[in-house]
Design a protein around this motif. Sequence first.
Motif, PDB file in Angstrom:
ATOM      1  N   ILE A 172     -21.223  34.050  29.204  1.00  0.00           N
ATOM      2  CA  ILE A 172     -22.490  33.933  29.947  1.00  0.00           C
ATOM      3  C   ILE A 172     -22.557  35.104  30.929  1.00  0.00           C
ATOM      4  CG2 ILE A 172     -23.871  32.548  31.527  1.00  0.00           C
ATOM      5  CD1 ILE A 172     -22.551  30.059  30.390  1.00  0.00           C
ATOM      6  N   LEU A 173     -23.635  35.888  30.840  1.00  0.00           N
ATOM      7  CA  LEU A 173     -23.807  37.092  31.656  1.00  0.00           C
ATOM      8  C   LEU A 173     -24.918  36.890  32.674  1.00  0.00           C
ATOM      9  CD1 LEU A 173     -23.634  39.752  28.794  1.00  0.00           C
ATOM     10  CD2 LEU A 173     -21.799  39.110  30.352  1.00  0.00           C
ATOM     11  N   ASP A 174     -24.678  37.388  33.884  1.00  0.00           N
ATOM     12  CA  ASP A 174     -25.707  37.432  34.935  1.00  0.00           C
ATOM     13  C   ASP A 174     -26.190  38.876  35.052  1.00  0.00           C
ATOM     14  OD1 ASP A 174     -25.630  34.786  35.508  1.00  0.00           O
ATOM     15  OD2 ASP A 174     -24.300  34.952  37.225  1.00  0.00           O
ATOM     16  N   ILE A 175     -27.468  39.101  34.703  1.00  0.00           N
ATOM     17  CA  ILE A 175     -28.041  40.452  34.738  1.00  0.00           C
ATOM     18  C   ILE A 175     -29.058  40.503  35.868  1.00  0.00           C
ATOM     19  CG2 ILE A 175     -29.234  42.229  33.409  1.00  0.00           C
ATOM     20  CD1 ILE A 175     -28.267  40.818  30.868  1.00  0.00           C
ATOM     21  N   LEU A 200     -23.792  37.753  18.865  1.00  0.00           N
ATOM     22  CA  LEU A 200     -24.915  36.853  18.626  1.00  0.00           C
ATOM     23  C   LEU A 200     -25.455  36.384  19.979  1.00  0.00           C
ATOM     24  CD1 LEU A 200     -26.718  35.203  16.697  1.00  0.00           C
ATOM     25  CD2 LEU A 200     -24.993  33.387  16.785  1.00  0.00           C
ATOM     26  N   TRP A 201     -26.704  36.780  20.303  1.00  0.00           N
ATOM     27  CA  TRP A 201     -27.325  36.368  21.565  1.00  0.00           C
ATOM     28  C   TRP A 201     -27.743  34.908  21.491  1.00  0.00           C
ATOM     29  CZ3 TRP A 201     -26.442  39.318  25.463  1.00  0.00           C
ATOM     30  CH2 TRP A 201     -26.340  40.698  25.330  1.00  0.00           C
ATOM     31  N   GLY A 202     -27.640  34.223  22.634  1.00  0.00           N
ATOM     32  CA  GLY A 202     -28.003  32.814  22.708  1.00  0.00           C
ATOM     33  C   GLY A 202     -29.156  32.568  23.676  1.00  0.00           C
ATOM     34  N   ALA A 203     -29.127  31.409  24.329  1.00  0.00           N
ATOM     35  CA  ALA A 203     -30.215  31.012  25.229  1.00  0.00           C
ATOM     36  C   ALA A 203     -30.165  31.828  26.518  1.00  0.00           C
ATOM     37  CB  ALA A 203     -30.115  29.524  25.556  1.00  0.00           C
ATOM     38  N   ALA A 204     -31.346  31.936  27.154  1.00  0.00           N
ATOM     39  CA  ALA A 204     -31.455  32.680  28.416  1.00  0.00           C
ATOM     40  C   ALA A 204     -32.385  31.927  29.357  1.00  0.00           C
ATOM     41  CB  ALA A 204     -31.983  34.101  28.174  1.00  0.00           C
ATOM     42  N   LYS A 205     -32.181  32.168  30.651  1.00  0.00           N
ATOM     43  CA  LYS A 205     -33.049  31.560  31.662  1.00  0.00           C
ATOM     44  C   LYS A 205     -33.051  32.433  32.908  1.00  0.00           C
ATOM     45  CE  LYS A 205     -29.435  28.621  33.678  1.00  0.00           C
ATOM     46  NZ  LYS A 205     -29.058  27.233  34.051  1.00  0.00           N
ATOM     47  N   LEU A 206     -34.089  32.248  33.742  1.00  0.00           N
ATOM     48  CA  LEU A 206     -34.190  32.970  35.011  1.00  0.00           C
ATOM     49  C   LEU A 206     -33.663  32.085  36.133  1.00  0.00           C
ATOM     50  CD1 LEU A 206     -37.708  34.660  34.707  1.00  0.00           C
ATOM     51  CD2 LEU A 206     -35.467  35.656  34.242  1.00  0.00           C
ATOM     52  N   ALA A 210     -33.071  35.313  45.834  1.00  0.00           N
ATOM     53  CA  ALA A 210     -33.625  35.244  47.181  1.00  0.00           C
ATOM     54  C   ALA A 210     -34.838  36.161  47.257  1.00  0.00           C
ATOM     55  CB  ALA A 210     -32.590  35.665  48.227  1.00  0.00           C
ATOM     56  N   TYR A 211     -35.757  35.803  48.157  1.00  0.00           N
ATOM     57  CA  TYR A 211     -36.946  36.618  48.426  1.00  0.00           C
ATOM     58  C   TYR A 211     -37.751  36.889  47.153  1.00  0.00           C
ATOM     59  CZ  TYR A 211     -34.412  37.431  52.769  1.00  0.00           C
ATOM     60  OH  TYR A 211     -33.743  37.242  53.943  1.00  0.00           O
ATOM     61  N   GLY A 212     -37.853  35.883  46.296  1.00  0.00           N
ATOM     62  CA  GLY A 212     -38.667  36.031  45.100  1.00  0.00           C
ATOM     63  C   GLY A 212     -37.980  36.764  43.963  1.00  0.00           C
ATOM     64  N   ILE A 213     -36.716  37.147  44.115  1.00  0.00           N
ATOM     65  CA  ILE A 213     -35.984  37.877  43.073  1.00  0.00           C
ATOM     66  C   ILE A 213     -35.234  36.871  42.189  1.00  0.00           C
ATOM     67  CG2 ILE A 213     -34.224  39.612  42.605  1.00  0.00           C
ATOM     68  CD1 ILE A 213     -34.846  40.847  45.308  1.00  0.00           C
ATOM     69  N   HIS A 214     -35.309  37.075  40.865  1.00  0.00           N
ATOM     70  CA  HIS A 214     -34.595  36.234  39.909  1.00  0.00           C
ATOM     71  C   HIS A 214     -33.620  37.102  39.109  1.00  0.00           C
ATOM     72  CE1 HIS A 214     -38.041  33.731  40.890  1.00  0.00           C
ATOM     73  NE2 HIS A 214     -37.407  32.699  40.357  1.00  0.00           N
ATOM     74  N   LYS A 215     -32.542  36.481  38.646  1.00  0.00           N
ATOM     75  CA  LYS A 215     -31.623  37.152  37.734  1.00  0.00           C
ATOM     76  C   LYS A 215     -31.760  36.528  36.359  1.00  0.00           C
ATOM     77  CE  LYS A 215     -27.676  34.126  38.769  1.00  0.00           C
ATOM     78  NZ  LYS A 215     -26.292  34.041  39.265  1.00  0.00           N
ATOM     79  N   LEU A 216     -31.458  37.334  35.325  1.00  0.00           N
ATOM     80  CA  LEU A 216     -31.486  36.850  33.949  1.00  0.00           C
ATOM     81  C   LEU A 216     -30.088  36.363  33.586  1.00  0.00           C
ATOM     82  CD1 LEU A 216     -32.923  36.532  31.202  1.00  0.00           C
ATOM     83  CD2 LEU A 216     -32.147  38.850  30.652  1.00  0.00           C
ATOM     84  N   GLN A 217     -29.965  35.078  33.271  1.00  0.00           N
ATOM     85  CA  GLN A 217     -28.681  34.519  32.833  1.00  0.00           C
ATOM     86  C   GLN A 217     -28.781  34.239  31.348  1.00  0.00           C
ATOM     87  OE1 GLN A 217     -26.905  30.436  34.025  1.00  0.00           O
ATOM     88  NE2 GLN A 217     -25.995  31.888  35.451  1.00  0.00           N
TER      89      GLN A 217
END
Length: 254
Positions: A172-175, A200-206, A210-217
């Motif tokens: 699981i990567l945090d981008i 093989l890529w799997g599921a992703a979510k945001l 903080a301050y309206g910023i999201h990371k892609l997991q």
Amino acid sequence: MSAHDAGSVWLNKRIYEDAEIQHYENLAKAALTPLAGEVAKARQRLIESRDTFTANIESIDTGAIKFMEKKIVEFGKSIDAILKLLKSLDARVVSLEKSNNQDKTVNAINVASVHKQTQKHADEEENDDDVDLFGSESEDDEAAAQVREERLKAYEAKKSKKPALIAKSNVILDIKPWDDETDMKAMEENVRKIEMDGLLWGAAKLVPLAYGIHKLQISCVVEDDKVSIDLLTEQLEQLEEFVQSVDIAAFNKI
């Protein structure tokens, strides 16, 4: 003393008394005149003081007072804004804690799945070990040798049908993006464009930061012998338009 002289005396005494009264009245007036002047001066000073006080009141800068009142109101609004921001940050921290708890649950499920598969392989190996390669001794050595040979062939045939075990890992990567203006949808699309043999890529979510910023997991399954996580991370970081940094949130063997 004759009667005429006696009357004259009393008349002169009266004149004398009148003159004396007049004299003292004149003295009193002379004494009161400076006092009246002082009273008049004091009154004049009071009038001047009153006029000066009125002039000072009129000269007060009402604009400065209004400016300070405005600043006080603005300060109160700033305090309210800070309190709202603190409440928002508290809510985001709670959200992040919930997300971390969910990730831990997913990892626990993955570990349980790996353990189950490992136990399954162990059971299969144990079943293979149950094959008796050397049967009980027989009086007929030739027949016993033939039985052993048949069992060896059966064992080799069964082994050859088993697929080779491929070592895999669930990652699981945090981008993280540069800022809140980064197009996260475009980021995910470019991430999935990265292809490797054994990836093989799997599921992703945001996930909110903080301050309206999201990371892609995003999760992926990799074959350990074919895919290097360090190389994959480097390729992700080459997406400089979208990606600021890449972290490994979870790594589990399958």
